[in-house]
Design a protein around this motif. Structure first.
Motif, PDB file in Angstrom:
ATOM      1  N   VAL A   1      -5.990   7.072   8.617  1.00 12.27           N
ATOM      2  CA  VAL A   1      -5.080   5.983   8.254  1.00 12.27           C
ATOM      3  C   VAL A   1      -5.376   5.477   6.846  1.00 12.27           C
ATOM      4  CG1 VAL A   1      -4.366   3.635   8.829  1.00 12.27           C
ATOM      5  CG2 VAL A   1      -4.701   5.316  10.653  1.00 12.27           C
ATOM      6  N   VAL A   2      -6.658   5.278   6.527  1.00  7.66           N
ATOM      7  CA  VAL A   2      -7.027   4.768   5.205  1.00  7.66           C
ATOM      8  C   VAL A   2      -6.656   5.770   4.117  1.00  7.66           C
ATOM      9  CG1 VAL A   2      -8.982   4.136   3.747  1.00  7.66           C
ATOM     10  CG2 VAL A   2      -8.845   3.272   6.078  1.00  7.66           C
ATOM     11  N   PHE A   3      -6.888   7.056   4.373  1.00 12.67           N
ATOM     12  CA  PHE A   3      -6.595   8.076   3.363  1.00 12.67           C
ATOM     13  C   PHE A   3      -5.096   8.143   3.077  1.00 12.67           C
ATOM     14  CE2 PHE A   3      -5.474  12.470   2.305  1.00 12.67           C
ATOM     15  CZ  PHE A   3      -6.226  12.644   1.158  1.00 12.67           C
ATOM     16  N   ILE A   4      -4.278   8.199   4.148  1.00 14.26           N
ATOM     17  CA  ILE A   4      -2.832   8.285   3.938  1.00 14.26           C
ATOM     18  C   ILE A   4      -2.300   7.014   3.298  1.00 14.26           C
ATOM     19  CG2 ILE A   4      -0.615   8.512   5.112  1.00 14.26           C
ATOM     20  CD1 ILE A   4      -1.937  10.294   7.146  1.00 14.26           C
ATOM     21  N   ALA A   5      -2.818   5.856   3.735  1.00 12.73           N
ATOM     22  CA  ALA A   5      -2.347   4.594   3.166  1.00 12.73           C
ATOM     23  C   ALA A   5      -2.727   4.475   1.693  1.00 12.73           C
ATOM     24  CB  ALA A   5      -2.913   3.418   3.957  1.00 12.73           C
ATOM     25  N   SER A   6      -3.943   4.921   1.325  1.00 11.61           N
ATOM     26  CA  SER A   6      -4.359   4.826  -0.074  1.00 11.61           C
ATOM     27  C   SER A   6      -3.492   5.695  -0.975  1.00 11.61           C
ATOM     28  CB  SER A   6      -5.831   5.224  -0.208  1.00 11.61           C
ATOM     29  OG  SER A   6      -6.024   6.586   0.180  1.00 11.61           O
ATOM     30  N   ARG A   7      -3.102   6.868  -0.478  1.00 15.71           N
ATOM     31  CA  ARG A   7      -2.216   7.724  -1.269  1.00 15.71           C
ATOM     32  C   ARG A   7      -0.766   7.239  -1.221  1.00 15.71           C
ATOM     33  NH1 ARG A   7      -3.916  12.965  -2.450  1.00 15.71           N
ATOM     34  NH2 ARG A   7      -6.165  12.986  -2.807  1.00 15.71           N
ATOM     35  N   GLY A   8      -0.330   6.819  -0.021  1.00 15.83           N
ATOM     36  CA  GLY A   8       1.070   6.455   0.136  1.00 15.83           C
ATOM     37  C   GLY A   8       1.457   5.146  -0.520  1.00 15.83           C
TER      38      GLY A   8
ATOM     39  N   PRO B   1       2.353   4.765  -5.219  1.00 15.54           N
ATOM     40  CA  PRO B   1       3.602   4.640  -5.991  1.00 15.54           C
ATOM     41  C   PRO B   1       4.131   3.218  -6.050  1.00 15.54           C
ATOM     42  CG  PRO B   1       3.709   6.527  -4.523  1.00 15.54           C
ATOM     43  CD  PRO B   1       2.488   5.759  -4.144  1.00 15.54           C
ATOM     44  N   PHE B   2       3.914   2.434  -5.018  1.00 16.92           N
ATOM     45  CA  PHE B   2       4.432   1.059  -5.000  1.00 16.92           C
ATOM     46  C   PHE B   2       3.523   0.097  -5.759  1.00 16.92           C
ATOM     47  CE2 PHE B   2       5.438   2.909  -0.708  1.00 16.92           C
ATOM     48  CZ  PHE B   2       6.717   3.318  -1.048  1.00 16.92           C
ATOM     49  N   ILE B   3       2.230   0.401  -5.821  1.00 15.92           N
ATOM     50  CA  ILE B   3       1.275  -0.518  -6.439  1.00 15.92           C
ATOM     51  C   ILE B   3       1.139  -0.281  -7.942  1.00 15.92           C
ATOM     52  CG2 ILE B   3      -1.141  -1.243  -6.464  1.00 15.92           C
ATOM     53  CD1 ILE B   3      -1.262  -0.663  -3.494  1.00 15.92           C
TER      54      ILE B   3
ATOM     55  N   SER C   1       9.872   1.247  -6.225  1.00 16.83           N
ATOM     56  CA  SER C   1      10.223   0.112  -5.382  1.00 16.83           C
ATOM     57  C   SER C   1      10.285   0.538  -3.911  1.00 16.83           C
ATOM     58  CB  SER C   1      11.570  -0.467  -5.812  1.00 16.83           C
ATOM     59  OG  SER C   1      12.030  -1.418  -4.886  1.00 16.83           O
ATOM     60  N   ILE C   2       9.759  -0.319  -3.044  1.00 19.65           N
ATOM     61  CA  ILE C   2       9.832  -0.032  -1.608  1.00 19.65           C
ATOM     62  C   ILE C   2      11.296  -0.019  -1.153  1.00 19.65           C
ATOM     63  CG2 ILE C   2       9.212  -0.880   0.682  1.00 19.65           C
ATOM     64  CD1 ILE C   2       6.690  -2.020  -0.483  1.00 19.65           C
ATOM     65  N   LYS C   3      12.098  -0.922  -1.701  1.00 15.80           N
ATOM     66  CA  LYS C   3      13.512  -0.960  -1.354  1.00 15.80           C
ATOM     67  C   LYS C   3      14.207   0.321  -1.785  1.00 15.80           C
ATOM     68  CE  LYS C   3      17.688  -3.726  -2.040  1.00 15.80           C
ATOM     69  NZ  LYS C   3      18.268  -4.936  -2.694  1.00 15.80           N
ATOM     70  N   GLU C   4      13.861   0.817  -2.968  1.00 16.53           N
ATOM     71  CA  GLU C   4      14.440   2.079  -3.437  1.00 16.53           C
ATOM     72  C   GLU C   4      14.029   3.236  -2.530  1.00 16.53           C
ATOM     73  OE1 GLU C   4      13.926   5.203  -7.177  1.00 16.53           O
ATOM     74  OE2 GLU C   4      13.018   3.204  -7.252  1.00 16.53           O
ATOM     75  N   MET C   5      12.775   3.243  -2.093  1.00 11.56           N
ATOM     76  CA  MET C   5      12.300   4.325  -1.253  1.00 11.56           C
ATOM     77  C   MET C   5      13.002   4.327   0.105  1.00 11.56           C
ATOM     78  SD  MET C   5      10.076   6.882  -0.757  1.00 11.56           S
ATOM     79  CE  MET C   5       8.741   6.698  -1.947  1.00 11.56           C
ATOM     80  N   LEU C   6      13.177   3.154   0.701  1.00 12.01           N
ATOM     81  CA  LEU C   6      13.714   3.077   2.057  1.00 12.01           C
ATOM     82  C   LEU C   6      15.237   3.149   2.093  1.00 12.01           C
ATOM     83  CD1 LEU C   6      11.431   0.319   3.621  1.00 12.01           C
ATOM     84  CD2 LEU C   6      11.237   2.799   3.851  1.00 12.01           C
ATOM     85  N   PHE C   7      15.908   2.679   1.047  1.00 11.35           N
ATOM     86  CA  PHE C   7      17.365   2.587   1.097  1.00 11.35           C
ATOM     87  C   PHE C   7      18.064   3.397  -0.003  1.00 11.35           C
ATOM     88  CE2 PHE C   7      15.648  -1.405   2.816  1.00 11.35           C
ATOM     89  CZ  PHE C   7      16.179  -1.348   4.103  1.00 11.35           C
ATOM     90  N   GLY C   8      17.293   4.067  -0.844  1.00  7.87           N
ATOM     91  CA  GLY C   8      17.914   4.886  -1.877  1.00  7.87           C
ATOM     92  C   GLY C   8      18.541   6.146  -1.313  1.00  7.87           C
ATOM     93  N   LEU C   9      19.631   6.593  -1.939  1.00  9.52           N
ATOM     94  CA  LEU C   9      20.374   7.757  -1.444  1.00  9.52           C
ATOM     95  C   LEU C   9      20.059   9.031  -2.210  1.00  9.52           C
ATOM     96  CD1 LEU C   9      23.886   6.111  -0.956  1.00  9.52           C
ATOM     97  CD2 LEU C   9      22.114   6.482   0.755  1.00  9.52           C
TER      98      LEU C   9
ATOM     99  N   ALA D   1       4.574  10.205  -3.945  1.00  8.93           N
ATOM    100  CA  ALA D   1       5.789   9.828  -3.216  1.00  8.93           C
ATOM    101  C   ALA D   1       5.884  10.580  -1.885  1.00  8.93           C
ATOM    102  CB  ALA D   1       7.019  10.112  -4.073  1.00  8.93           C
ATOM    103  N   LEU D   2       5.443  11.825  -1.880  1.00 10.53           N
ATOM    104  CA  LEU D   2       5.412  12.574  -0.615  1.00 10.53           C
ATOM    105  C   LEU D   2       4.405  11.965   0.352  1.00 10.53           C
ATOM    106  CD1 LEU D   2       5.629  16.245  -1.948  1.00 10.53           C
ATOM    107  CD2 LEU D   2       7.450  14.867  -0.930  1.00 10.53           C
ATOM    108  N   TRP D   3       3.284  11.484  -0.183  1.00  7.24           N
ATOM    109  CA  TRP D   3       2.329  10.779   0.675  1.00  7.24           C
ATOM    110  C   TRP D   3       2.934   9.487   1.214  1.00  7.24           C
ATOM    111  CZ3 TRP D   3      -1.618  12.767   2.967  1.00  7.24           C
ATOM    112  CH2 TRP D   3      -2.314  13.841   2.388  1.00  7.24           C
ATOM    113  N   SER D   4       3.824   8.867   0.455  1.00  5.39           N
ATOM    114  CA  SER D   4       4.523   7.679   0.964  1.00  5.39           C
ATOM    115  C   SER D   4       5.401   8.040   2.153  1.00  5.39           C
ATOM    116  CB  SER D   4       5.362   7.052  -0.149  1.00  5.39           C
ATOM    117  OG  SER D   4       4.554   6.638  -1.231  1.00  5.39           O
ATOM    118  N   LEU D   5       6.054   9.197   2.087  1.00  5.59           N
ATOM    119  CA  LEU D   5       6.831   9.659   3.238  1.00  5.59           C
ATOM    120  C   LEU D   5       5.929   9.917   4.438  1.00  5.59           C
ATOM    121  CD1 LEU D   5       9.334  12.148   1.539  1.00  5.59           C
ATOM    122  CD2 LEU D   5       9.614   9.703   1.989  1.00  5.59           C
ATOM    123  N   ALA D   6       4.753  10.475   4.173  1.00  2.08           N
ATOM    124  CA  ALA D   6       3.798  10.686   5.259  1.00  2.08           C
ATOM    125  C   ALA D   6       3.354   9.361   5.865  1.00  2.08           C
ATOM    126  CB  ALA D   6       2.584  11.468   4.753  1.00  2.08           C
ATOM    127  N   LEU D   7       3.198   8.338   5.034  1.00  2.00           N
ATOM    128  CA  LEU D   7       2.834   7.015   5.536  1.00  2.00           C
ATOM    129  C   LEU D   7       3.946   6.447   6.414  1.00  2.00           C
ATOM    130  CD1 LEU D   7       0.881   4.614   5.542  1.00  2.00           C
ATOM    131  CD2 LEU D   7       1.991   3.806   3.452  1.00  2.00           C
TER     132      LEU D   7
END
Length: 311
Positions: A49-56, A59-61, A66-74, A282-288
């Motif tokens: 969990v810590v490894f994936i969260a640190s990588r994921g 991009p946002f930190i 943007s988290i909004k762009e990641m979740l709602f972007g097309l 960004a791919l790690w963010s998808l994994a998160l």
């Protein structure tokens, strides 16, 4: 004259201190081994969990995504001069295939479990149950190849489109999660107290009335647990879906259009990125996101299990 006292033959034997000490030592070793395994398991899960969260979260930190762009972007365009990381098409593809697969597999699995427990227990236990359990041992690549060779051509000649798309992925996933739903539903039905069914029959209810009004409502939380676990299994599947869904990064307007999922885009793109780059993170963010969804499914299962215990 005082005679020497004779030793009684009924005196208790001295305690077997050696065997007792050995028993306590073995018990201590067993407890230590169990606690060590549990501790190791907790450390492994926490480390993942810590490894994936640190990588994921990188991009946002620190990389301006943007988290909004990641979740709602097309749009997903990591190679552009101004990279864009919109993951909404992947989320739609993952949820669509998983939910449709559950809608297909849940009635089949629950009906199969009712057949094996209430209608023909001997035939179901000797024929149907081993056949369903055999499905769980088939590799994912085999399901994908069968879907590519059978399901995709069938959909291509029956419905408009190329055959690849949401429906093809959902059909493949429905077969893959069928053993999970059926096994959990069968265990729930077999654990039902016999007195409930006997009382229903004693009041004059038929077998189908007993199934519909007594058995299914009583075991519904456990049946929903199997369905949720099946959805979780389908949500994290990668290879089989990747082979039949088309892998097009857009939101489809039809079940027979190409789409993609979170797992597909991760497996297709991870090997082509550099560690530490924006695209890789960004791919790690998808994994998160996948990890968070898994925790959500586990939380739902726990809630359903509490309902089963209370009932």
């Amino acid at each position: 004259m005082n005679l020497p006292e004779s030793r009684s033959t009924a005196d208790p034997a001295p305690p077997q201190t050696g065997k007792i000490a050995k028993h306590h030592l073995e018990e201590w070793r067993g407890k230590a081994y169990v606690y060590l395994c549990v501790l190791l398991l907790v450390v492994i899960i926490f480390s993942i969990v810590v490894f994936i969260a640190s990588r994921g979260l990188t991009p946002f930190i620190s990389q301006g995504v943007s988290i909004k762009e990641m979740l709602f972007g097309l749009k997903w365009a990591p190679e552009d001069d101004t990279p864009v990381f919109g993951a909404l098409p992947f989320l739609v593809g993952s949820f669509s295939t998983s939910l449709i697969a559950a809608l297909i597999a849940a009635p089949l699995g629950i009906c199969a479990s009712i057949f094996m427990t209430e209608i023909m227990p001997k035939t179901g236990k000797s024929v149907l149950q081993p056949a369903i359990e055999l499905l769980a041992g088939i590799p994912s690549v085999v399901y994908g190849f069968v879907g590519l060779s059978v399901i995709v051509p069938f959909l291509r000649h029956t419905f408009p489109g190329q055959g690849v798309g949401i429906m093809a992925g959902a059909i493949v996933l429905s077969v893959m999660i069928l053993p999970t739903i059926t096994s959990i539903a069968t265990d729930a039905l077999r654990s039902l107290p016999a007195g409930l069914k006997e009382g229903s029959y004693a009041l004059g209810a038929t077998r189908w009335q007993t199934i519909a009004r007594i058995i299914l409502p009583t075991t519904m939380p456990a049946l929903l647990t199997g369905v949720v676990l099946g959805i979780a299994r389908a949500f994290g599947e990668a290879l089989a879906v990747q082979m039949v869904i088309g892998n097009a990064p857009h939101i489809p307007h039809s079940l027979f259009e190409s789409a993609t999922t979170l797992t597909s885009i991760i497996t297709l793109s991870m090997g082509n990125t550099t560690t530490g780059s924006l695209h890789n993170n960004a791919l790690w963010s998808l994994a998160l996101i996948l990890l968070i969804m898994t925790f959500l499914f586990v939380f739902i299962v726990r809630l359903l299990e509490r309902r089963v215990k209370r009932s």
